[in-house]
Design a protein around this motif. Sequence first.
Motif, PDB file in Angstrom:
ATOM      1  N   SER A 212       0.810  -1.215   0.000  1.00  0.00           N
ATOM      2  CA  SER A 212       0.000   0.000   0.000  1.00  0.00           C
ATOM      3  C   SER A 212       0.844   1.266   0.000  1.00  0.00           C
ATOM      4  O   SER A 212       0.517   2.245  -0.664  1.00  0.00           O
ATOM      5  CB  SER A 212      -0.941   0.006   1.212  1.00  0.00           C
ATOM      6  OG  SER A 212      -1.700   1.192   1.269  1.00  0.00           O
ATOM      7  N   THR A 213       1.950   1.260   0.743  1.00  0.00           N
ATOM      8  CA  THR A 213       2.750   2.473   0.931  1.00  0.00           C
ATOM      9  C   THR A 213       3.949   2.571   0.007  1.00  0.00           C
ATOM     10  O   THR A 213       4.471   3.664  -0.230  1.00  0.00           O
ATOM     11  CB  THR A 213       3.272   2.550   2.377  1.00  0.00           C
ATOM     12  OG1 THR A 213       4.123   1.406   2.632  1.00  0.00           O
ATOM     13  CG2 THR A 213       2.127   2.565   3.380  1.00  0.00           C
ATOM     14  N   GLU A 257      -1.874  11.809   3.864  1.00  0.00           N
ATOM     15  CA  GLU A 257      -1.906  10.933   2.694  1.00  0.00           C
ATOM     16  C   GLU A 257      -1.163   9.623   2.966  1.00  0.00           C
ATOM     17  O   GLU A 257      -1.662   8.529   2.659  1.00  0.00           O
ATOM     18  CB  GLU A 257      -1.299  11.645   1.488  1.00  0.00           C
ATOM     19  CG  GLU A 257      -1.296  10.803   0.226  1.00  0.00           C
ATOM     20  CD  GLU A 257      -0.659  11.517  -0.956  1.00  0.00           C
ATOM     21  OE1 GLU A 257      -0.628  10.934  -2.062  1.00  0.00           O
ATOM     22  OE2 GLU A 257      -0.162  12.656  -0.762  1.00  0.00           O
ATOM     23  N   TYR A 258       0.027   9.723   3.534  1.00  0.00           N
ATOM     24  CA  TYR A 258       0.803   8.513   3.798  1.00  0.00           C
ATOM     25  C   TYR A 258       0.185   7.709   4.940  1.00  0.00           C
ATOM     26  O   TYR A 258       0.180   6.471   4.900  1.00  0.00           O
ATOM     27  CB  TYR A 258       2.254   8.876   4.128  1.00  0.00           C
ATOM     28  CG  TYR A 258       3.188   7.687   4.091  1.00  0.00           C
ATOM     29  CD1 TYR A 258       3.616   7.164   2.871  1.00  0.00           C
ATOM     30  CD2 TYR A 258       3.651   7.098   5.259  1.00  0.00           C
ATOM     31  CE1 TYR A 258       4.475   6.074   2.823  1.00  0.00           C
ATOM     32  CE2 TYR A 258       4.513   6.011   5.220  1.00  0.00           C
ATOM     33  CZ  TYR A 258       4.919   5.500   4.009  1.00  0.00           C
ATOM     34  OH  TYR A 258       5.763   4.408   3.949  1.00  0.00           O
ATOM     35  N   ARG A 260      -2.921   7.474   5.540  1.00  0.00           N
ATOM     36  CA  ARG A 260      -4.052   6.759   4.951  1.00  0.00           C
ATOM     37  C   ARG A 260      -3.577   5.493   4.259  1.00  0.00           C
ATOM     38  O   ARG A 260      -4.228   4.444   4.346  1.00  0.00           O
ATOM     39  CB  ARG A 260      -4.769   7.693   3.976  1.00  0.00           C
ATOM     40  CG  ARG A 260      -5.865   7.051   3.121  1.00  0.00           C
ATOM     41  CD  ARG A 260      -6.842   6.224   3.893  1.00  0.00           C
ATOM     42  NE  ARG A 260      -7.476   6.956   4.981  1.00  0.00           N
ATOM     43  CZ  ARG A 260      -8.243   6.384   5.905  1.00  0.00           C
ATOM     44  NH1 ARG A 260      -8.426   5.061   5.897  1.00  0.00           N
ATOM     45  NH2 ARG A 260      -8.791   7.103   6.863  1.00  0.00           N
ATOM     46  N   LYS A 261      -2.443   5.558   3.580  1.00  0.00           N
ATOM     47  CA  LYS A 261      -1.895   4.364   2.929  1.00  0.00           C
ATOM     48  C   LYS A 261      -1.511   3.307   3.967  1.00  0.00           C
ATOM     49  O   LYS A 261      -1.720   2.107   3.748  1.00  0.00           O
ATOM     50  CB  LYS A 261      -0.675   4.743   2.087  1.00  0.00           C
ATOM     51  CG  LYS A 261      -1.012   5.588   0.864  1.00  0.00           C
ATOM     52  CD  LYS A 261       0.251   5.949   0.089  1.00  0.00           C
ATOM     53  CE  LYS A 261      -0.064   6.803  -1.133  1.00  0.00           C
ATOM     54  NZ  LYS A 261       1.160   7.169  -1.894  1.00  0.00           N
ATOM     55  N   ASP A 264      -4.812   1.785   5.264  1.00  0.00           N
ATOM     56  CA  ASP A 264      -5.402   0.899   4.264  1.00  0.00           C
ATOM     57  C   ASP A 264      -4.621  -0.406   4.168  1.00  0.00           C
ATOM     58  O   ASP A 264      -5.209  -1.494   4.052  1.00  0.00           O
ATOM     59  CB  ASP A 264      -5.429   1.584   2.897  1.00  0.00           C
ATOM     60  CG  ASP A 264      -6.465   2.695   2.817  1.00  0.00           C
ATOM     61  OD1 ASP A 264      -7.368   2.729   3.687  1.00  0.00           O
ATOM     62  OD2 ASP A 264      -6.377   3.521   1.886  1.00  0.00           O
ATOM     63  N   GLY A 265      -3.289  -0.299   4.237  1.00  0.00           N
ATOM     64  CA  GLY A 265      -2.472  -1.501   4.155  1.00  0.00           C
ATOM     65  C   GLY A 265      -2.696  -2.438   5.329  1.00  0.00           C
ATOM     66  O   GLY A 265      -2.833  -3.654   5.151  1.00  0.00           O
TER      67      GLY A 265
END
Length: 275
Positions: A212-213, A257-258, A260-261, A264-265
């Motif tokens: 994800s990241t 933003e990061y 959120r990644k 999500d991951g």
Amino acid sequence: MKISLRILILFIILTLILLQSCSPGKEKTENTDPVSSDEQSDTAKPETLHTSDTVNSSAEETTGYENGYCVCIDAGHQQKGIPEKEPNGPGSSVLKAKLSSGTRGVSTGIPEYVLTLEVSLMLKEELLLRGYKVVMIRETHDCPISNAKRAITANESGADIFVRIHANGSSDPKVKGALTCAPTFANEFLSAGIIGESRRLSKIIVDSLCASTGALNRGIYGTDTMTGINWCRIPVTIVEMGYMSNIEEDELMATDEYRRKIVDGIANGIDSYFE
């Protein structure tokens, strides 16, 4: 005449009695006593965990819960460390500090305990949206609960897994990447089943987080020295999101933003674990 008067008076009294007995009164209602906090419905405010020494632990979140799984999240550290010692595992003669305040961003100056809580709260909301029940160990920076007590709280919460959110640090500023910590198969405190599931959980989450990241995947770090792992009775992983000692990753982890990644991951990894 006297007899007629007496009859008339008696008639009037009887009439009044009959009229009173036929008039509508208040209806009887059931369950008039106020419902206690332990009996509130799922739509009420979450109830607080009452495990000993978990004064600041969060309530269980019952919003959603469509998928039937419960995740306990521990935002690593807190504002003040707890220097007193506790056993490294059940029955262990090895003593470690109960809690530390963690590291700090080399560029941003953000304390680890702040970063971990902000990411953990985002993860909580994401998991609730995905239908999980979520238990939070802490939702404030003042949470004087030792690492062992955090694990015990997770054990007693009804959670299926325990996800501990942390950030890393190194004396080498070039070191970067994400990893997860899990027990080795030589761990003397955990059953083989819990060890195996913890390692499976750890691998799935680190792979998903890095996908994800785009972070460097440093894999699973096997360790039997973590108090918050050794006291667990459910599958557990420590997620080291990145290195706060690395300028690039420190600044990335400060952005929404990061983060959120990252969230999500981790959430995708949890989904995969339960599939």
